[in-house]
Design an enzyme around this catalytic site. Structure first.
Site, PDB file in Angstrom:
ATOM      1  CG  ASN A  11      -1.638   1.251   1.458  1.00 38.37           C
ATOM      2  OD1 ASN A  11      -1.863   1.955   0.686  1.00 38.37           O
ATOM      3  ND2 ASN A  11      -2.179   1.478   2.502  1.00 38.37           N
ATOM      4  CD1 TRP A  12       3.655   1.126  -2.726  1.00 37.58           C
ATOM      5  CD2 TRP A  12       3.724   2.173  -4.729  1.00 37.58           C
ATOM      6  NE1 TRP A  12       4.485   0.427  -3.420  1.00 37.58           N
ATOM      7  CE2 TRP A  12       4.566   0.826  -4.653  1.00 37.58           C
ATOM      8  CE3 TRP A  12       3.435   3.050  -5.826  1.00 37.58           C
ATOM      9  CZ2 TRP A  12       5.296   0.573  -5.889  1.00 37.58           C
ATOM     10  CZ3 TRP A  12       4.376   2.394  -6.866  1.00 37.58           C
ATOM     11  CH2 TRP A  12       5.241   1.528  -7.067  1.00 37.58           C
ATOM     12  CE  LYS A  13      -0.051   3.011   4.778  1.00 34.86           C
ATOM     13  NZ  LYS A  13       0.029   3.152   6.362  1.00 34.86           N
ATOM     14  CG  HIS A  97      -5.796   1.629   5.391  1.00 38.83           C
ATOM     15  ND1 HIS A  97      -5.333   2.593   6.367  1.00 38.83           N
ATOM     16  CD2 HIS A  97      -4.675   1.119   5.253  1.00 38.83           C
ATOM     17  CE1 HIS A  97      -4.065   2.332   6.608  1.00 38.83           C
ATOM     18  NE2 HIS A  97      -3.565   1.345   5.957  1.00 38.83           N
ATOM     19  CD  GLU A  99      -2.776   5.364   6.952  1.00 42.50           C
ATOM     20  OE1 GLU A  99      -2.778   5.310   5.749  1.00 42.50           O
ATOM     21  OE2 GLU A  99      -2.078   4.795   7.662  1.00 42.50           O
ATOM     22  CD  GLU A 169      -3.391  -2.758   7.311  1.00 38.44           C
ATOM     23  OE1 GLU A 169      -2.225  -2.832   6.819  1.00 38.44           O
ATOM     24  OE2 GLU A 169      -4.094  -1.904   7.096  1.00 38.44           O
ATOM     25  N   GLY A 175       2.532   1.822  11.041  1.00 40.78           N
ATOM     26  CA  GLY A 175       3.627   2.976  10.687  1.00 40.78           C
ATOM     27  C   GLY A 175       4.340   3.295  12.292  1.00 40.78           C
ATOM     28  CB  SER A 215       5.299  -2.047  12.024  1.00 39.20           C
ATOM     29  OG  SER A 215       4.930  -0.874  12.236  1.00 39.20           O
ATOM     30  N   GLY A 236       2.975  -1.129   4.486  1.00 37.62           N
ATOM     31  CA  GLY A 236       2.824   0.270   3.841  1.00 37.62           C
ATOM     32  C   GLY A 236       4.288   0.691   3.765  1.00 37.62           C
ATOM     33  N   GLY A 237       4.806   1.274   4.883  1.00 37.07           N
ATOM     34  CA  GLY A 237       6.314   1.853   4.834  1.00 37.07           C
ATOM     35  C   GLY A 237       7.279   0.876   3.900  1.00 37.07           C
TER      36      GLY A 237
HETATM   37  P1  PGA Z   1       2.922   0.152   7.661  1.00 35.98           P
HETATM   38  O1  PGA Z   1       1.432   0.361   6.999  1.00 35.98           O
HETATM   39  O2  PGA Z   1       3.652  -1.188   6.973  1.00 35.98           O
HETATM   40  O3  PGA Z   1       3.759   1.283   7.386  1.00 35.98           O
HETATM   41  O4  PGA Z   1       2.790  -0.078   9.147  1.00 35.98           O
HETATM   42  C1  PGA Z   1       0.491  -0.727   6.770  1.00 35.98           C
HETATM   43  C2  PGA Z   1      -0.635  -0.248   6.275  1.00 35.98           C
HETATM   44  O5  PGA Z   1      -1.000   0.840   6.566  1.00 35.98           O
HETATM   45  O6  PGA Z   1      -1.270  -0.927   5.495  1.00 35.98           O
END
Ligand code: PGA
Length: 251
Positions: A11-13, A97, A99, A169, A175, A215, A236-237
């Site tokens: 997930n590149w956000k 998600h 967010e 998640e 993150g 993470s 994500g990251g």
């Molecule tokens: P993260 O994000 O790997 O940066 O913790 C995961 C996500 O939001 O899907």
């Protein structure tokens, strides 16, 4: 036989311009050319879907979007419909998600509308669920997940042509560098699989992939993937750099 092909999803956000996305996707294509038996998905921002789709066309990598609207077309300024995602090359779409829930007013009801629209149009929805730190401390993890899954998947029809992916998640792990422990992850994943069985039957429960997210890094992915009910990761990251994402894919 119970077999679920692992899915590693990035997930590149809200990262990467078109050029940056094309560059990262091209590097990833080369890095994963040896991969077999693992499904790979990247979800760039909407603006890069079409160009990235060209780059990954002949590779093992599938394309996903980070959100979807439930109407096919209309006066809905700023929204993106299922046919638009399909025509941009998407096979998957991330829905609900944390967010989106936290910053953009996403609710279980709107998640459900998006899931149904995605599924009926032929996309594979990735339903994200997870508790906050306070909810875990208050011992509400399972009631929160129960509600998110039940409402999120309400009146959804699943069969061999309509599958979903669930991503667990924990909000406190996204993150933050804090990963849930193996016991915490397995406990929740087996709870989610039981829920799938109760709501959709044994076949669907066995066939549905449940990803862990929060993470995930090259150095913790293998212990997570070793858990019996973990069928992949939503990253994500660590998915932003092709080299680190490739290490995760090669778990
Ligand atoms: P993260 O994000 O790997 O940066 O913790 C995961 C996500 O939001 O899907």
């Amino acid at each position: 036989m119970e077999y679920r092909i692992p899915l590693i999803a990035g997930n590149w956000k809200m990262y990467k311009t078109c050029n940056e996305a094309v560059d990262a996707a091209s590097r990833l294509v080369k890095l994963v050319s040896d991969i077999d038996g693992v499904d790979i998905m990247i979800a760039p921002p909407f603006t890069s879907l079409a160009v990235v789709s060209e780059v990954i066309r002949d590779s093992r990598i599938d394309l996903g979007a980070q959100n979807i609207f439930w109407e096919k077309e209309g006066a809905f300024t700023g929204e993106i419909s299922p046919p638009m995602l399909i025509s941009s090359g998407c096979q998957y779409v991330i829905i609900g998600h944390s967010e989106r829930r936290q910053y953009f007013g996403e609710t279980d009801e709107t998640v459900n509308k998006r899931i149904k629209a995605a599924s009926t149009s032929g996309l594979i929805p990735i339903l994200c669920v997870g508790e906050t730190e306070t909810q875990r401390d208050d011992k509400k993890t399972f009631s929160v997940l129960d509600k998110q899954v039940k409402k999120g998947l309400e009146s959804l029809i699943l069969d061999e042509h309509h599958s979903i992916v669930i991503a667990y998640e924990p909000v406190w792990a996204i993150g933050t560098g804090k990963t849930a422990t193996q016991d915490q992850v397995q406990e929740v994943h087996s709870f989610l699989r039981d829920m799938l069985e109760n709501n959709f039957g044994n076949m669907i429960a066995k066939a549905t992939r449940i990803l862990y997210g929060g993470s995930v890094k090259p150095d913790n992915v293998s212990e997570l993937m070793a858990l019996p009910d973990v069928d992949g990761a939503l990253v994500g990251g660590a998915s932003l750099q092709p080299e680190s994402f490739s290490k995760i894919i090669h778990f």
